[in-house]
Design an enzyme around this catalytic site. Sequence first.
Site, mmCIF file in Angstrom:
data_model
loop_
_atom_site.group_PDB
_atom_site.id
_atom_site.type_symbol
_atom_site.label_atom_id
_atom_site.label_comp_id
_atom_site.label_asym_id
_atom_site.label_seq_id
_atom_site.Cartn_x
_atom_site.Cartn_y
_atom_site.Cartn_z
ATOM 1 N N HIS A 192 28.734 88.148 4.498
ATOM 2 C CA HIS A 192 28.084 86.837 4.630
ATOM 3 C C HIS A 192 27.399 86.374 3.355
ATOM 4 O O HIS A 192 27.290 85.188 3.095
ATOM 5 C CB HIS A 192 27.117 86.843 5.818
ATOM 6 C CG HIS A 192 27.845 86.664 7.103
ATOM 7 N ND1 HIS A 192 28.136 87.709 7.941
ATOM 8 C CD2 HIS A 192 28.428 85.580 7.660
ATOM 9 C CE1 HIS A 192 28.839 87.271 8.965
ATOM 10 N NE2 HIS A 192 29.029 85.983 8.821
ATOM 11 N N ARG A 300 27.195 77.426 10.924
ATOM 12 C CA ARG A 300 26.691 78.708 11.430
ATOM 13 C C ARG A 300 25.197 78.555 11.666
ATOM 14 O O ARG A 300 24.447 78.324 10.718
ATOM 15 C CB ARG A 300 26.915 79.806 10.394
ATOM 16 C CG ARG A 300 28.353 80.200 10.156
ATOM 17 C CD ARG A 300 28.393 81.282 9.094
ATOM 18 N NE ARG A 300 29.684 81.914 8.981
ATOM 19 C CZ ARG A 300 30.634 81.546 8.130
ATOM 20 N NH1 ARG A 300 30.432 80.522 7.315
ATOM 21 N NH2 ARG A 300 31.776 82.191 8.084
ATOM 22 N N ARG A 336 28.372 76.185 15.864
ATOM 23 C CA ARG A 336 28.618 77.451 16.556
ATOM 24 C C ARG A 336 27.317 78.008 17.105
ATOM 25 O O ARG A 336 26.298 78.004 16.417
ATOM 26 C CB ARG A 336 29.238 78.455 15.588
ATOM 27 C CG ARG A 336 29.515 79.786 16.274
ATOM 28 C CD ARG A 336 30.178 80.756 15.362
ATOM 29 N NE ARG A 336 29.247 81.274 14.368
ATOM 30 C CZ ARG A 336 29.604 82.127 13.419
ATOM 31 N NH1 ARG A 336 30.859 82.512 13.322
ATOM 32 N NH2 ARG A 336 28.717 82.568 12.558
ATOM 33 N N GLU A 435 38.261 85.509 17.371
ATOM 34 C CA GLU A 435 37.922 86.418 16.272
ATOM 35 C C GLU A 435 37.938 87.878 16.707
ATOM 36 O O GLU A 435 37.490 88.748 15.969
ATOM 37 C CB GLU A 435 36.590 86.036 15.628
ATOM 38 C CG GLU A 435 35.418 85.939 16.566
ATOM 39 C CD GLU A 435 34.132 85.539 15.859
ATOM 40 O OE1 GLU A 435 34.037 85.606 14.631
ATOM 41 O OE2 GLU A 435 33.199 85.133 16.579
ATOM 42 N N ASN A 458 37.691 86.192 9.530
ATOM 43 C CA ASN A 458 36.858 87.221 8.894
ATOM 44 C C ASN A 458 36.667 88.405 9.834
ATOM 45 O O ASN A 458 36.824 89.563 9.449
ATOM 46 C CB ASN A 458 35.481 86.654 8.524
ATOM 47 C CG ASN A 458 35.591 85.428 7.651
ATOM 48 O OD1 ASN A 458 36.621 85.220 7.028
ATOM 49 N ND2 ASN A 458 34.559 84.615 7.621
ATOM 50 N N ARG A 469 34.405 94.479 7.071
ATOM 51 C CA ARG A 469 34.491 93.344 6.135
ATOM 52 C C ARG A 469 33.446 93.403 5.038
ATOM 53 O O ARG A 469 33.520 92.647 4.075
ATOM 54 C CB ARG A 469 34.386 92.015 6.909
ATOM 55 C CG ARG A 469 33.079 91.853 7.621
ATOM 56 C CD ARG A 469 33.095 90.665 8.568
ATOM 57 N NE ARG A 469 32.626 89.450 7.945
ATOM 58 C CZ ARG A 469 32.379 88.331 8.609
ATOM 59 N NH1 ARG A 469 32.587 88.271 9.903
ATOM 60 N NH2 ARG A 469 31.944 87.263 7.984
HETATM 61 C C1 PEP Z 1 34.857 84.608 11.157
HETATM 62 O O1 PEP Z 1 34.600 85.669 11.723
HETATM 63 O O2 PEP Z 1 35.959 84.354 10.617
HETATM 64 C C2 PEP Z 1 33.840 83.539 11.073
HETATM 65 C C3 PEP Z 1 34.137 82.342 10.625
HETATM 66 O O3 PEP Z 1 32.583 83.847 11.460
HETATM 67 P P1 PEP Z 1 31.561 84.700 10.573
HETATM 68 O O4 PEP Z 1 32.131 84.820 9.200
HETATM 69 O O5 PEP Z 1 30.277 83.982 10.617
HETATM 70 O O6 PEP Z 1 31.520 86.010 11.297
HETATM 71 MG MG MG Z 2 32.850 85.897 12.927
#
Ligand code: PEP
Ligand code: MG
Length: 587
Positions: A192, A300, A336, A435, A458, A469
Amino acid sequence: MSAESPRRGAPASPGIAIGPAFVLRRERMVITERRLDESEVEGEIERLRAAFGEARRRLQEIRAGMQATGLVGDIFDAQFLFLEDPTLIDHAVENIRGGLLNAEWALQRELRRLQREFDGIEDPYIRERASDAGFVVRRVQQVLMGREPEGLQNAPPGVIVVASELSTGDLAQVTRGQIAGFVTASGSRTSHVAIMARSLEIPAVVGAEHDLVDQVSDGLTLIVDGRTGRVLIDPDEAAVARYRSELERLAKLTQELLRYVDLPTESRDGVRIALLANIEQTDEIDDALRYGAEGIGLFRTEYLYMNRSDLPSEDEQVEAYRRVLAAAAPRSAVIRTLDLGGDKVPSGLGLQQELNPALGLRGVRMYQDRPEVFRAQLRALLRASPAGHLKILVPMVSAQSEFVFARESLQKVARELLDEGHEIDPEVALGVMIETPAAALTADQIAPLADFMSIGTNDLLQYTLAVDRTNERVAYLYEPLHPANLRMLQQCCQAARRAGIVLGMCGEMAGDPANCWILLALGIGELSMAPSSIPLLRKILRESTAAEARELLAEVLPLTSPREIRQRVEERMRRRFPAETEALPGE
Ligand code: PEP
Ligand code: MG
């Protein structure tokens, strides 16, 4: 000046930064105990009071800076409350007088007492206040010991921050334009903090070689190339000149791309694809529109909950959502609902520590555990809805029943608000984020209940490929063009088509120009990305045909090696768009 070969990390946020290093070292502070002589007592109390004053002044400065940039300015309110609370200072003074203790230790003793008191309280919110007390005491102790507080709020303007790791909370402390770039040893492109850097347009390299942090000292010149992941330490004059002219070239290219801002995104053979913006904070919306976003594809909301120990009130949320909706109108804004956990862990929710938070109580799962938090957010969203065109997105769904829970909660809140006499927009859409592999594989079951779907690559990739990630050591396995991911995307497209709903993508895969032919060929209707990526994607898509994109997809679908797929796709894009793709990471 030396001309050593560049160091490497993962390119996290494009752009070039040249500037002096600012090394963030988070040392442990050792507080020592010293017995005072009676004659020293009054002076020590004076020193303590002055330190409180100085700590207050420093916090106020940070808060003013944050407010000026539109960041949530009241995140320090809980800390201010402690600073203003006379009991903390009174008890510390008693310790100095009664125990003949030095000010640092007097405070430490009071902190321990407070922590014991908080530990005995059941309410997790109140227990969490112990961390505010700790934060405040630490800041006063830093002043007493003549230390600069760790953190970025004191980073001089124009520096390149070098750190073992940075959090989104750290980044939220800098004012816009304050730092020129950053390099961290940990993290990957989809952590993030990297996503936030792209939003704030701060060139960044993450996952850099670990010894880099030890090698760099404050003030040493660095060049950070956020497109390629290169970091040059103490570069020679020729390298500085080369990068300066590259900076000029990039500025020209950006200027040129801005010509595409107001043009529709349509391939040469007439396929429309909407380009939207991902934003993290309300003040980013102006940039998003400046870059020609056709709407907000992902706001977000976690950042409303970060860097603070209490929860944002319903009214505070209403105001933030209204701001986004009104600024985006008449375009739509996807907001979201809260998704904390993983590398976003706030203290305000009093969540329990989890061994593996990425697989824990995140997103929609948390709403079932803490319905009052979800309810407050839904109420705020619906109350804000008349300000624009609201689409609500539910994260971390892994079964149809979770989406049903979200839908029912929304309906209940809507009835409640109407009974209370509030005005709400009856057309608010509710979408599902895809996701988790479970959601992707059952997209055909979920899509008929949803108003729209948005793929969060992601997380989808992290769970499908079993690759954290945020972990730089396995970042080489994190490949969006992996055949497993392509198959899931195909399934999602089919499910959305059958259900007759819009399918978007808001994960980082959507903003990488190398991927755009594949996404066009798959039939994804909306791509949401960091605002500054929009003009380039628009130019490429307008100069492409869906037919040639489909040809490329057909060519790579039978391949088994993720690496080979990546190479083929990048090769093709480089051939077609040599200038635009000049700095693709694989180069
Ligand atoms: C994702 O998971 O692709 C997403 C857009 O949400 P975040 O990156 O906030 O987990
Ligand atoms: Mg996500």
